[in-house]
Structure formats: structure tokens, C-alpha cells
Design a protein around this motif. Sequence first.
Motif, PDB file in Angstrom:
ATOM      1  N   ASN A   1       0.807  -1.231   0.000  1.00 17.09           N
ATOM      2  CA  ASN A   1       0.000   0.000   0.000  1.00 17.09           C
ATOM      3  C   ASN A   1       0.837   1.277   0.000  1.00 17.09           C
ATOM      4  O   ASN A   1       0.639   2.165   0.836  1.00 17.09           O
ATOM      5  CB  ASN A   1      -0.937   0.018   1.211  1.00 17.09           C
ATOM      6  CG  ASN A   1      -1.827  -1.202   1.265  1.00 17.09           C
ATOM      7  OD1 ASN A   1      -2.348  -1.631   0.240  1.00 17.09           O
ATOM      8  ND2 ASN A   1      -1.980  -1.756   2.454  1.00 17.09           N
TER       9      ASN A   1
ATOM     10  N   ASN B   1      -0.936   4.646   0.139  1.00 10.91           N
ATOM     11  CA  ASN B   1      -1.701   4.972   1.345  1.00 10.91           C
ATOM     12  C   ASN B   1      -0.946   5.882   2.304  1.00 10.91           C
ATOM     13  O   ASN B   1      -1.522   6.425   3.230  1.00 10.91           O
ATOM     14  CB  ASN B   1      -2.104   3.691   2.087  1.00 10.91           C
ATOM     15  CG  ASN B   1      -3.276   2.997   1.417  1.00 10.91           C
ATOM     16  OD1 ASN B   1      -3.791   3.481   0.424  1.00 10.91           O
ATOM     17  ND2 ASN B   1      -3.682   1.872   1.949  1.00 10.91           N
TER      18      ASN B   1
ATOM     19  N   ASP C   1      -2.631   9.034   1.551  1.00  8.33           N
ATOM     20  CA  ASP C   1      -4.068   8.950   1.340  1.00  8.33           C
ATOM     21  C   ASP C   1      -4.759  10.090   2.085  1.00  8.33           C
ATOM     22  O   ASP C   1      -4.318  10.519   3.141  1.00  8.33           O
ATOM     23  CB  ASP C   1      -4.576   7.604   1.848  1.00  8.33           C
ATOM     24  CG  ASP C   1      -5.947   7.252   1.291  1.00  8.33           C
ATOM     25  OD1 ASP C   1      -6.897   7.992   1.607  1.00  8.33           O
ATOM     26  OD2 ASP C   1      -6.049   6.257   0.561  1.00  8.33           O
TER      27      ASP C   1
ATOM     28  N   ASP D   1      -7.376   9.897   3.669  1.00  8.61           N
ATOM     29  CA  ASP D   1      -7.754   9.349   4.966  1.00  8.61           C
ATOM     30  C   ASP D   1      -6.480   9.248   5.795  1.00  8.61           C
ATOM     31  O   ASP D   1      -5.644   8.386   5.566  1.00  8.61           O
ATOM     32  CB  ASP D   1      -8.391   7.958   4.803  1.00  8.61           C
ATOM     33  CG  ASP D   1      -8.729   7.315   6.135  1.00  8.61           C
ATOM     34  OD1 ASP D   1      -8.485   7.947   7.184  1.00  8.61           O
ATOM     35  OD2 ASP D   1      -9.219   6.169   6.121  1.00  8.61           O
TER      36      ASP D   1
ATOM     37  N   ASN E   1      -5.751   8.132   8.496  1.00  3.64           N
ATOM     38  CA  ASN E   1      -5.516   6.936   9.296  1.00  3.64           C
ATOM     39  C   ASN E   1      -5.135   5.724   8.444  1.00  3.64           C
ATOM     40  O   ASN E   1      -4.938   4.639   8.964  1.00  3.64           O
ATOM     41  CB  ASN E   1      -6.762   6.603  10.125  1.00  3.64           C
ATOM     42  CG  ASN E   1      -6.978   7.617  11.225  1.00  3.64           C
ATOM     43  OD1 ASN E   1      -6.060   7.897  11.984  1.00  3.64           O
ATOM     44  ND2 ASN E   1      -8.163   8.185  11.290  1.00  3.64           N
ATOM     45  N   SER E   2      -5.017   5.892   7.139  1.00  2.00           N
ATOM     46  CA  SER E   2      -4.511   4.807   6.297  1.00  2.00           C
ATOM     47  C   SER E   2      -2.987   4.874   6.294  1.00  2.00           C
ATOM     48  O   SER E   2      -2.393   5.908   6.573  1.00  2.00           O
ATOM     49  CB  SER E   2      -5.059   4.940   4.878  1.00  2.00           C
ATOM     50  OG  SER E   2      -4.563   6.118   4.274  1.00  2.00           O
TER      51      SER E   2
ATOM     52  N   TYR F   1       2.061   6.784   7.588  1.00  6.77           N
ATOM     53  CA  TYR F   1       0.694   7.250   7.360  1.00  6.77           C
ATOM     54  C   TYR F   1       0.656   8.377   6.323  1.00  6.77           C
ATOM     55  O   TYR F   1      -0.222   8.433   5.479  1.00  6.77           O
ATOM     56  CB  TYR F   1       0.073   7.746   8.673  1.00  6.77           C
ATOM     57  CG  TYR F   1      -0.180   6.655   9.674  1.00  6.77           C
ATOM     58  CD1 TYR F   1      -1.428   6.052   9.765  1.00  6.77           C
ATOM     59  CD2 TYR F   1       0.822   6.202  10.528  1.00  6.77           C
ATOM     60  CE1 TYR F   1      -1.683   5.048  10.682  1.00  6.77           C
ATOM     61  CE2 TYR F   1       0.578   5.199  11.454  1.00  6.77           C
ATOM     62  CZ  TYR F   1      -0.675   4.627  11.523  1.00  6.77           C
ATOM     63  OH  TYR F   1      -0.914   3.635  12.431  1.00  6.77           O
TER      64      TYR F   1
END
Length: 403
Positions: free
Chosen positions: A48, A51, A54, A56, A58-59, A170
Amino acid sequence: MFFVYNKMTAQEMVALPNGGCGRLLDTNTSSASDGGFLCFRLGKEAANPNNMTDTDVNSFSSLKPGTGAGLFCSTYTTGADFQANKPVYIDFASDGFNFNPSFNGGNFVFYNNGQEVYRTGINGHFFFDFGDNQERRIIKVIPTAAWDEVQLAFGEAIGIGFSFSQMRVYNILSEYYLAPMTYLSQPADKTVAAGGSTTMTAVINNTTTDETPDNITYQWQILNGSTWTNLTNGTNYSNVTSSTLTISNVPVGFNNNQYRVVANSSFHTCSFLAISTVGRLFVNSVNVPGTIAADQTVCMDISNDPAAFSQSAAAQVSGSAEYQWQSSPDNVTFTNITNATSATYDAPPVTQTTYYRRGVRSVLNGNTTAYQYSNVVKVTLKQSCLIKCIITNKMIYTKLNSN
């Protein structure tokens, strides 16, 4: 080898769950690799990569070094364009257990056109590491060279070891905004003479090489009783929404006013507020110049030395009073009397009718007002005040008439 498909195309602001806000690097074309030359570790994984940026927050992207042996093992995810000597903030966490008799560790490695230009270690292991659990935190890195690629890499020169760990990225951010904002300068107490002008300044710490909050606004406030009230531009105040407040035509009633500024910075979903310390305004003034007493008449042929002048009402000043007596022959043009600097004054003998007055000024915190003057007293000089009687032996008579 890692191949950069596209350069950074956009940035956007994100709020972070552990406080603060950052400008997110767009690395949606990032890739991952869990291999390396002669790397034979079990459970190695890089997943990932996109990510780590990202929307988001929290990804996360994940890098697991795995367990086993190998030469030149590396796993990585990667990033975007950025300038030299600019801060990069990495939203990072890690956990695990490692028993490994070799030099190894996680690094953030920066490249430019495929060449390594800077690296910084995340954690280092030598022999024993019984747990490397790290709370999610911000790592600040300032690469000393321009770069177009960043890797989260686990590198092992040689060794056999057991590693049950995971490193998580993150977000990678080009700027990171701390909450609350900090002030580079704060309001200072000011002293000004009544009717004068002064300024108060408070500036948010905003530099070109470090955290740089955007869209900073200022609002100056005054303390009314126990309530802070926003100031508005008017007769006495200007620039109330800038970093420097101007206070003009200061009236005596502003003495002991308290001021502060509230700074705000907002962008995307983030908004920060910073309240400055308090600056106090001291107004230096002569509120009442006082009065002196009293008119006198002296005679040249008796005594031309007037009695000492007293004060019938004391001067009232906000600071320390300083005095200067003056005299005038015509009650129009007054001149200072040398060494006559007390509240009272004993004038020397006069040779003509003379007028006197007392000036008073206030000195407060190094600020000095202009002199203000008392009433004028008049010393009238007469040349002769004695009554002179002339006695002669001249006989005055009249002729007696007889019938």
C-alpha cells in the motif's frame, strides 16, 4: 529498481489525528518492492505505498522486514519532488521484536534522478531489541539536497536474524503546522504621553525554511473588566487586524489599558488559534498642574524681598513630578529661573514688578511629558511706602481787628 512514473501533480492540506496539519505530498503513483539482491527473508512485505499519502489520514503503507538471512535486503515505498533544505514531515509508527546479530535498521532514503542524496535512520538495531513499539509520531527531516524520490527502506548488510516487526508510514508532508502556533514576538508594555501615539506588535513565528502557517489573520483586543473585546478602527485605534496595532491621540483615560492579539490560521480542514501575552499601556500625564500663592506687594524703601511662594494645591501627575519656576516682567514672556526646581520657591529681591509661575511635568518609565503651568502670581514693587512729615517753625498769624 524503483521507477518514478510521474512527478508530483498536486498538494492538499490534511489534519492529523495527533495534532497539527500538513501539506500532503501527492504520491498516488508510488510503488513498492519487497526484494533485494540475495535477500532471502521470510515474511518480508511492502504494501500500500500510495496509502502513505491517502486523504484518509488513518490509512498507512506498511513495510515488514520479515525473518531470515540475506545480503542487501531492502523494502520500500516512495514519494515525490521537493527542494533542498526544506522540511519534510513523516507521520510514522513502528512495532515488533527483533533478535538479530547484524547491523540493520529502517531508513528514509532520498534520491534525485536515481542517485541517493540523503538518508536518515528511523531505528537502529545491534544484537538485541526486545520490542521497538513506537507511538504514531511526526519525524522531521530536512534533506540537504533537492530530491524527487523517497524510500522507506530496511537495509541489512549481512546476517541471520529473527524480526517480527512492522514500520508504518501514514503520511509524508511537505509542511507541518503545529497547534498552537507560536509567537516570534509578543506585545510589550508601552508608556506614552497623553495625546501622543504608540504601537504594539505581536508576530506569529513564520519563516521560509520551516513551519509556515498560511492565511494568518490578527485581531487586537482590549480587556473591559473581565471580558476581552475586539477593537475596531477609529479615532484612537488603527490596524486592529494586523500584527502591529497603532494607538493614536492617547487620552488620559487609556492609562492601564490591557491589550492582546488573537492570531488565526486556517486552511483546508485545519484551523489554529494563538493568543498573545498581554501588553499594558501607561499614559504619562499631568492631570492637575496645581496652584501657587500668592500676589504680593513690596516696597523699595522698606524691603524688596518677596516672601517664599507656597503651593495652595499640589500638582497631580501619573509619574514623578519635576518642577521649573519661571519669571516674567510683563506676564507675557516667561523665562526659566536657574536652580528653581522645587515645589516651592523663595524669590530673591526684585527691582521691578515681576510675575511668577511654576511648570510641572511627569516622568514615567523613561517618558517625559511637556510642562504644564500653574496660575501666575504678581509681585508689585513700590518705590516709596513711608509717610514723611515736614515740620517748620513758620508762624502763621492774623491781624486782630478791633471795633
